[in-house]
Design a protein around this motif. Structure first.
Motif, PDB file in Angstrom:
ATOM      1  N   TYR A 161      13.570   5.487  39.904  1.00  0.00           N
ATOM      2  CA  TYR A 161      13.301   6.245  41.129  1.00  0.00           C
ATOM      3  C   TYR A 161      11.937   5.908  41.732  1.00  0.00           C
ATOM      4  N   MET A 162      11.118   5.183  40.986  1.00  0.00           N
ATOM      5  CA  MET A 162       9.763   4.897  41.454  1.00  0.00           C
ATOM      6  C   MET A 162       9.572   3.450  41.892  1.00  0.00           C
ATOM      7  N   LYS A 163      10.422   2.554  41.411  1.00  0.00           N
ATOM      8  CA  LYS A 163      10.271   1.143  41.752  1.00  0.00           C
ATOM      9  C   LYS A 163      10.756   0.858  43.162  1.00  0.00           C
ATOM     10  N   GLU A 164      11.900   1.393  43.507  1.00  0.00           N
ATOM     11  CA  GLU A 164      12.441   1.265  44.850  1.00  0.00           C
ATOM     12  C   GLU A 164      12.815   2.656  45.339  1.00  0.00           C
ATOM     13  N   VAL A 165      12.296   3.021  46.518  1.00  0.00           N
ATOM     14  CA  VAL A 165      12.601   4.309  47.121  1.00  0.00           C
ATOM     15  C   VAL A 165      13.347   4.042  48.428  1.00  0.00           C
ATOM     16  N   PHE A 166      14.506   4.673  48.576  1.00  0.00           N
ATOM     17  CA  PHE A 166      15.317   4.489  49.774  1.00  0.00           C
ATOM     18  C   PHE A 166      15.212   5.745  50.631  1.00  0.00           C
ATOM     19  N   LEU A 167      14.704   5.561  51.841  1.00  0.00           N
ATOM     20  CA  LEU A 167      14.374   6.677  52.709  1.00  0.00           C
ATOM     21  C   LEU A 167      15.188   6.650  53.998  1.00  0.00           C
ATOM     22  N   SER A 168      15.475   7.827  54.489  1.00  0.00           N
ATOM     23  CA  SER A 168      16.158   7.991  55.768  1.00  0.00           C
ATOM     24  C   SER A 168      15.321   8.904  56.659  1.00  0.00           C
ATOM     25  N   ASP A 169      15.783   9.065  57.878  1.00  0.00           N
ATOM     26  CA  ASP A 169      15.126   9.894  58.882  1.00  0.00           C
ATOM     27  C   ASP A 169      14.720  11.250  58.302  1.00  0.00           C
ATOM     28  N   GLY A 170      13.488  11.672  58.571  1.00  0.00           N
ATOM     29  CA  GLY A 170      13.035  12.960  58.083  1.00  0.00           C
ATOM     30  C   GLY A 170      13.869  14.116  58.594  1.00  0.00           C
ATOM     31  N   GLY A 171      14.515  13.921  59.755  1.00  0.00           N
ATOM     32  CA  GLY A 171      15.344  14.968  60.314  1.00  0.00           C
ATOM     33  C   GLY A 171      16.606  15.235  59.532  1.00  0.00           C
ATOM     34  N   VAL A 172      16.998  14.318  58.648  1.00  0.00           N
ATOM     35  CA  VAL A 172      18.169  14.564  57.805  1.00  0.00           C
ATOM     36  C   VAL A 172      17.908  15.777  56.915  1.00  0.00           C
ATOM     37  N   TYR A 173      16.675  15.907  56.444  1.00  0.00           N
ATOM     38  CA  TYR A 173      16.302  17.029  55.573  1.00  0.00           C
ATOM     39  C   TYR A 173      15.782  18.220  56.372  1.00  0.00           C
ATOM     40  N   ASP A 174      14.973  17.929  57.395  1.00  0.00           N
ATOM     41  CA  ASP A 174      14.304  19.021  58.115  1.00  0.00           C
ATOM     42  C   ASP A 174      13.911  18.511  59.490  1.00  0.00           C
ATOM     43  N   ASN A 175      14.776  18.727  60.503  1.00  0.00           N
ATOM     44  CA  ASN A 175      14.526  18.130  61.812  1.00  0.00           C
ATOM     45  C   ASN A 175      13.368  18.772  62.567  1.00  0.00           C
ATOM     46  N   LEU A 176      12.842  19.877  62.094  1.00  0.00           N
ATOM     47  CA  LEU A 176      11.695  20.494  62.756  1.00  0.00           C
ATOM     48  C   LEU A 176      10.365  20.077  62.136  1.00  0.00           C
ATOM     49  N   GLY A 177      10.404  19.363  61.007  1.00  0.00           N
ATOM     50  CA  GLY A 177       9.149  19.049  60.322  1.00  0.00           C
ATOM     51  C   GLY A 177       8.468  20.305  59.831  1.00  0.00           C
ATOM     52  N   LEU A 178       9.263  21.295  59.481  1.00  0.00           N
ATOM     53  CA  LEU A 178       8.759  22.633  59.216  1.00  0.00           C
ATOM     54  C   LEU A 178       8.243  22.835  57.791  1.00  0.00           C
ATOM     55  N   GLU A 179       8.921  22.255  56.813  1.00  0.00           N
ATOM     56  CA  GLU A 179       8.704  22.659  55.428  1.00  0.00           C
ATOM     57  C   GLU A 179       7.270  22.492  54.948  1.00  0.00           C
ATOM     58  N   THR A 180       6.658  21.354  55.227  1.00  0.00           N
ATOM     59  CA  THR A 180       5.315  21.109  54.683  1.00  0.00           C
ATOM     60  C   THR A 180       4.255  21.984  55.349  1.00  0.00           C
ATOM     61  N   ALA A 181       4.574  22.554  56.521  1.00  0.00           N
ATOM     62  CA  ALA A 181       3.657  23.475  57.182  1.00  0.00           C
ATOM     63  C   ALA A 181       3.934  24.911  56.790  1.00  0.00           C
ATOM     64  N   TRP A 182       5.214  25.247  56.696  1.00  0.00           N
ATOM     65  CA  TRP A 182       5.638  26.620  56.454  1.00  0.00           C
ATOM     66  C   TRP A 182       5.113  27.173  55.140  1.00  0.00           C
ATOM     67  N   LYS A 183       5.090  26.350  54.122  1.00  0.00           N
ATOM     68  CA  LYS A 183       4.689  26.828  52.803  1.00  0.00           C
ATOM     69  C   LYS A 183       3.185  27.050  52.679  1.00  0.00           C
ATOM     70  N   ARG A 184       2.419  26.656  53.692  1.00  0.00           N
ATOM     71  CA  ARG A 184       0.970  26.690  53.528  1.00  0.00           C
ATOM     72  C   ARG A 184       0.235  27.566  54.536  1.00  0.00           C
ATOM     73  N   TYR A 185       0.664  27.570  55.810  1.00  0.00           N
ATOM     74  CA  TYR A 185      -0.168  28.192  56.842  1.00  0.00           C
ATOM     75  C   TYR A 185       0.468  29.416  57.488  1.00  0.00           C
ATOM     76  N   SER A 186      -0.394  30.304  57.979  1.00  0.00           N
ATOM     77  CA  SER A 186       0.056  31.587  58.533  1.00  0.00           C
ATOM     78  C   SER A 186       0.485  31.484  59.989  1.00  0.00           C
ATOM     79  N   THR A 187      -0.015  30.492  60.708  1.00  0.00           N
ATOM     80  CA  THR A 187       0.332  30.315  62.119  1.00  0.00           C
ATOM     81  C   THR A 187       1.053  28.989  62.287  1.00  0.00           C
ATOM     82  N   ILE A 188       2.269  29.053  62.794  1.00  0.00           N
ATOM     83  CA  ILE A 188       3.122  27.874  62.921  1.00  0.00           C
ATOM     84  C   ILE A 188       3.513  27.687  64.381  1.00  0.00           C
ATOM     85  N   LEU A 189       3.220  26.530  64.918  1.00  0.00           N
ATOM     86  CA  LEU A 189       3.628  26.161  66.275  1.00  0.00           C
ATOM     87  C   LEU A 189       4.704  25.091  66.152  1.00  0.00           C
ATOM     88  N   VAL A 190       5.889  25.369  66.660  1.00  0.00           N
ATOM     89  CA  VAL A 190       7.027  24.467  66.500  1.00  0.00           C
ATOM     90  C   VAL A 190       7.460  23.944  67.856  1.00  0.00           C
TER      91      VAL A 190
END
Length: 382
Positions: free
Chosen positions: A224-253
Motif C-alpha cells: 500500500y506504500m510503494k504504489e498509491v492509486f488515487l482518484s478525484d478527491g470528490g469521489v470521497y468528499d466533493n466539498l473538501g469538508l472533512e479535513t476542515a470539519w474535524k478541526r475548526y469552529s467556523t467553516i466556509l463552504v
C-alpha cells in the motif's frame, strides 16, 4: 443558512463522530470540485473574501478537484500577494489572471489522447499541463510555511479513504504518513482532479521507507506504500469538508458541484443504467454532506456559511445583494464539468456569480456588518 433553498433545506441532525474532539477556534475555507466551472467560480469567492479582509484570517484551505487548481495557485502565490490592512493587493495579478488564462486551455481531451498514444498515463498528461501552465517545478514544500494550511484532497482507490496532500505531510489514516513530502504541486492537483473514469487513476510511486513508523494503521504495508492509486478527491468528499470539519469552529463552504438532473429517459441498457445508478449514489452522498453542514449551522454546532453555484440569491433575504436573476445563474450551474477552453464571457459571469453569492452568504450568516458590494468585478454581471 437560507433554509428555504432546496440545496439547504434539512430536517437532519448534524452528523458527528461521538469520539471526535471539539473543534478549535479558527476559520476554514472549503473549495468544492466541478472542473473549470468550480475553478473559475471559486475565483469570485476569493475576490470577495479578500475585499472582506478574510484571506489572512483563514487557518485552512481544503480543496478537491477543480477547487484544488484554484487553491494550489493561491497557496503557491501566497507570499507574493502583498497584504496590506488585511487585503491582498495583488490577488488579481498573482492568482485570478493566471487561472483565467489557464481556463483557455483544453486539458482533458488532449491528455486522454496523449495518454493513449504516448508514454505515460492520462493523469501524467494532466499533471504535465498543470506544470506547464500554472505550477512549474513547485512542490508541496512551496506552499505557505505557517497559515493558512493548504490541504489538497484525493481519494485512495486502494483503501477507499481520503489521501491528503499538504506541506508538513501527506497521509491516508489507514496507511500512514510521509512527512515533508516533495511531491510536485502539479502531481498533487492532478490526483485531486483525476475525475473517473477518464482521468483516473493517478499513480504515485513512493519509497515505503519514507513513511513514518506505524502507529497502528491497518494497511501500513509495502503493497500500500510503494504504489498509491488515487482518484478525484470528490469521489470521497466533493466539498473538501472533512479535513476542515474535524478541526475548526467556523467553516466556509463554496460549492460549485453539479447536482444530478432529472431525466425522463435514463436508458435501460446495462451501461447507461449502471452510470445513472452510480450517479444517484454519488448525488445522495453529496446531499448528506450538505445537510451535515447546514444542520450544524442551524443547531449551533458550527459557525459559518454555505453557498452554492445552484443557490438563489433571493434566499439570502438581502435587499442590497447584487442582481443575480435565477434564470441566468441556473445557466451557470449547468456548465459542463470539463477541463475545456472556457470563453472570457462565461468566465466573467462565473466569477461575478461566485463573488455575489459569497457576498450575500457572508453578510447574512457570518457578519452582517461587512460592507455592501458596490459592483460586480466585471461589468457584464451574471
Amino acid at each position: 443558512m437560507p433554509v428555504t433553498n432546496d440545496d439547504l433545506r434539512t430536517n437532519l441532525p448534524p452528523v458527528s463522530d461521538p469520539g471526535e474532539r471539539a473543534p478549535q477556534e479558527g476559520i476554514a475555507l472549503c473549495l468544492s470540485g466541478g472542473g473549470y466551472r468550480a475553478m473559475v467560480f471559486h475565483l469570485g469567492v476569493l475576490w470577495r473574501l479578500n475585499e472582506f479582509g478574510y484571506l489572512p484570517r483563514l487557518d485552512r484551505v481544503s480543496s478537491v478537484s477543480g477547487g484544488s487548481i484554484t487553491a494550489a495557485m493561491l497557496g503557491l502565490r501566497w507570499s507574493r500577494l502583498s497584504f496590506s490592512n488585511g487585503t491582498a493587493q495583488r490577488l488579481v495579478e498573482e492568482v485570478i489572471e493566471p487561472v483565467r488564462a489557464f481556463a483557455h486551455h483544453t486539458v482533458d481531451v488532449g491528455s486522454v489522447l496523449k495518454g493513449v498514444f504516448l508514454p505515460g498515463s492520462i493523469s501524467d498528461q494532466v499533471a504535465s499541463a498543470y506544470r506547464k501552465h500554472l505550477f512549474g517545478s513547485a512542490t508541496l514544500q512551496d506552499l505557505p510555511e505557517d497559515r493558512p494550511r493548504f490541504v489538497i484532497n484525493a481519494t485512495n482507490v486502494q483503501t477507499g479513504s481520503l489521501w491528503r496532500f499538504s506541506r508538513p505531510y501527506m497521509r491516508d489514516y489507514l496507511v500512514g504518513e510521509v512527512k515533508w513530502p516533495k511531491v510536485p504541486l502539479a502531481t498533487a492537483v492532478a490526483a485531486s482532479s483525476a475525475f473517473p473514469p477518464i482521468l483516473s487513476p493517478a499513480r504515485l510511486e513512493l519509497d515505503p521507507a519514507s513513511f513514518s513508523p506505524s502507529t497502528g494503521e491497518p494497511y501500513h504495508r509495502a503493497e500500500y506504500m510503494k504504489e498509491v492509486f488515487l482518484s478525484d478527491g470528490g469521489v470521497y468528499d466533493n466539498l473538501g469538508l472533512e479535513t476542515a470539519w474535524k478541526r475548526y469552529s467556523t467553516i466556509l463552504v463554496s460549492d460549485a458541484g453539479l447536482a444530478m438532473a432529472a431525466d425522463p429517459d435514463p436508458g435501460t441498457d446495462w451501461a447507461t443504467h449502471a452510470k445513472r445508478v452510480l450517479d444517484m449514489v454519488d448525488n445522495q452522498v453529496r446531499a448528506l454532506r450538505k445537510r451535515q453542514v447546514v444542520g450544524s449551522f442551524v443547531c449551533g454546532a458550527r459557525k459559518g456559511a454555505y453557498w452554492s453555484v445552484r443557490s438563489s440569491i433571493d434566499d439570502y433575504g438581502m435587499a442590497n445583494a447584487l442582481p443575480c436573476p435565477i434564470g441566468r445563474t441556473r445557466e451557470l450551474a449547468q456548465v459542463a464539468t470539463r477541463l475545456s477552453d472556457m470563453p472570457d464571457e462565461l468566465q466573467e459571469r462565473l466569477i461575478n456569480w461566485g463573488y455575489a453569492v459569497c457576498d450575500a452568504a457572508m453578510r447574512r450568516w457570518v457578519d452582517p456588518t461587512l460592507p455592501e458590494p458596490t459592483a460586480f468585478p466585471y461589468a457584464r454581471g451574471v
